[in-house]
Design a protein around this motif. Structure first.
Motif, mmCIF file in Angstrom:
data_model
loop_
_atom_site.group_PDB
_atom_site.id
_atom_site.type_symbol
_atom_site.label_atom_id
_atom_site.label_comp_id
_atom_site.label_asym_id
_atom_site.label_seq_id
_atom_site.Cartn_x
_atom_site.Cartn_y
_atom_site.Cartn_z
ATOM 1 N N ASP A 90 -0.683 0.647 14.271
ATOM 2 C CA ASP A 90 0.301 -0.318 13.768
ATOM 3 C C ASP A 90 -0.355 -1.521 13.097
ATOM 4 N N LEU A 131 -2.316 2.396 5.011
ATOM 5 C CA LEU A 131 -1.060 1.876 4.467
ATOM 6 C C LEU A 131 0.020 2.937 4.209
ATOM 7 N N MET A 134 1.925 3.557 7.413
ATOM 8 C CA MET A 134 2.673 2.360 7.812
ATOM 9 C C MET A 134 3.928 2.204 6.973
ATOM 10 N N ILE A 135 3.780 2.403 5.671
ATOM 11 C CA ILE A 135 4.936 2.281 4.781
ATOM 12 C C ILE A 135 5.986 3.336 5.118
ATOM 13 N N ARG A 139 6.783 -0.057 9.209
ATOM 14 C CA ARG A 139 6.247 -1.155 10.027
ATOM 15 C C ARG A 139 4.716 -1.070 10.014
ATOM 16 N N GLY A 140 4.110 -2.191 10.381
ATOM 17 C CA GLY A 140 2.651 -2.218 10.488
ATOM 18 C C GLY A 140 2.056 -3.327 9.658
ATOM 19 N N GLY A 141 0.728 -3.411 9.706
ATOM 20 C CA GLY A 141 0.081 -4.461 8.947
ATOM 21 C C GLY A 141 -1.432 -4.344 8.949
ATOM 22 N N VAL A 177 3.179 -4.275 -0.880
ATOM 23 C CA VAL A 177 3.948 -3.722 0.246
ATOM 24 C C VAL A 177 5.176 -4.552 0.576
ATOM 25 N N VAL A 182 5.857 -3.699 5.994
ATOM 26 C CA VAL A 182 4.416 -3.776 6.235
ATOM 27 C C VAL A 182 3.903 -5.104 5.680
ATOM 28 N N HIS A 183 2.895 -5.664 6.337
ATOM 29 C CA HIS A 183 2.364 -6.963 5.925
ATOM 30 C C HIS A 183 0.842 -6.900 5.831
#
Length: 265
Positions: A90, A131, A134-135, A139-141, A177, A182-183
């Motif tokens: 994550d 990435l 996550m995309i 969620r995620g970063g 993103v 996602v960040h």
């Protein structure tokens, strides 16, 4: 593998065997993350995994030299294609990195290339591995460890140039993103009390107020990440340096770099 499996989020931290990497692993565990610890030093990694596991954190050890493409590929696979018994990552913390001593023209090209593999290529490829999943999950970063050195012209190694790239890459990815859940953030600390300078054979220089505590750097970074900021610059002094570097004429920035000691490394 240490600790019990759970539904907790998972963070993968590179360069986790010391300094800011260890501090990220500890503070993320405190925030409820399980962790994947990546570095070359298996002894240190396992000691940290045992320490975190005793507190109920699942801590997996992944020994890899990120200057070695084959070893790095194992980390990429962990990010992109977790095994059945592994949780998706994550949060990716691209913390691994180092500087080379000496001037550019006097440094062995192989040393410069290995430095570039760890500081630049690895971050690029690990972001690319992490990435898409996550995309897809929404969620995620990613936190990419850059440096105030990336804002200042300098002599010495290619360290500052690589960090300038990481800051720009992170800001580009932050925009790429946007809206996906996602960040991506660049963390740009200044002098920090870790083993970084000792490994270069350098003494800590400059006034004490320039030196940041590792736990404070990580705490500020995680706070900024939670606020969805694209850039984290811990410490009022370094915030001011970054602001001046963006607004002042190049000649003034060069003087600032020399006086702050950022002209090397």
């Amino acid at each position: 593998m240490t600790g019990a499996s759970s539904s907790r989020p998972t963070a993968l931290v590179t360069g986790a065997s010391s300094g800011l990497g260890t501090e990220f692993a500890v503070q993320l565990a405190d925030q409820g993350y399980d962790v994947v610890l990546v570095a070359r030093d298996e002894v240190r990694l396992r000691a940290l995994a045992d320490r975190l596991g005793a507190r109920g954190t699942r801590a997996d050890v992944l020994v890899a030299d990120l200057a070695d493409p084959a070893a790095r590929a194992r980390v990429e696979r962990r990010l992109a294609e977790p095994a059945v018994d592994e949780a998706p990552v994550d949060l990716l913390v691209n913390n691994a990195g180092y500087a080379t001593a000496g001037e550019f023209v006097g440094t062995d090209p192989a040393v410069l290339a290995a430095n570039h593999e760890v500081n630049v290529t690895s971050v690029l490829l690990l972001c690319r591995a992490a990435l898409p999943g996550m995309i897809e999950r929404g969620r995620g970063g990613v936190i990419n460890l850059s440096s105030v050195a990336g804002f200042l012209p300098g002599r010495g190694s290619v360290y500052g140039a690589g960090k300038a790239y990481l800051t720009q890459l992170s800001q580009n990815l932050f925009m790429s993103v946007a809206g996906t859940g996602v960040h991506v953030m660049a963390l740009c600390p200044g002098y920090t009390k870790t083993e970084f300078h000792a490994r270069l054979g350098q003494e800590r220089s400059g006034p004490g107020f320039l030196w940041l505590e590792a736990d404070r750097v990580v705490a500020d970074a995680l706070e900024d990440f939670a606020k969805r900021r694209a850039l984290s610059v811990p410490g009022a002094v370094y915030k001011a340096i970054v602001t001046v570097s963006r607004l002042a004429p190049l000649r003034i920035v060069q003087v600032l770099a020399r006086r702050s000691g950022s002209g090397r490394g």
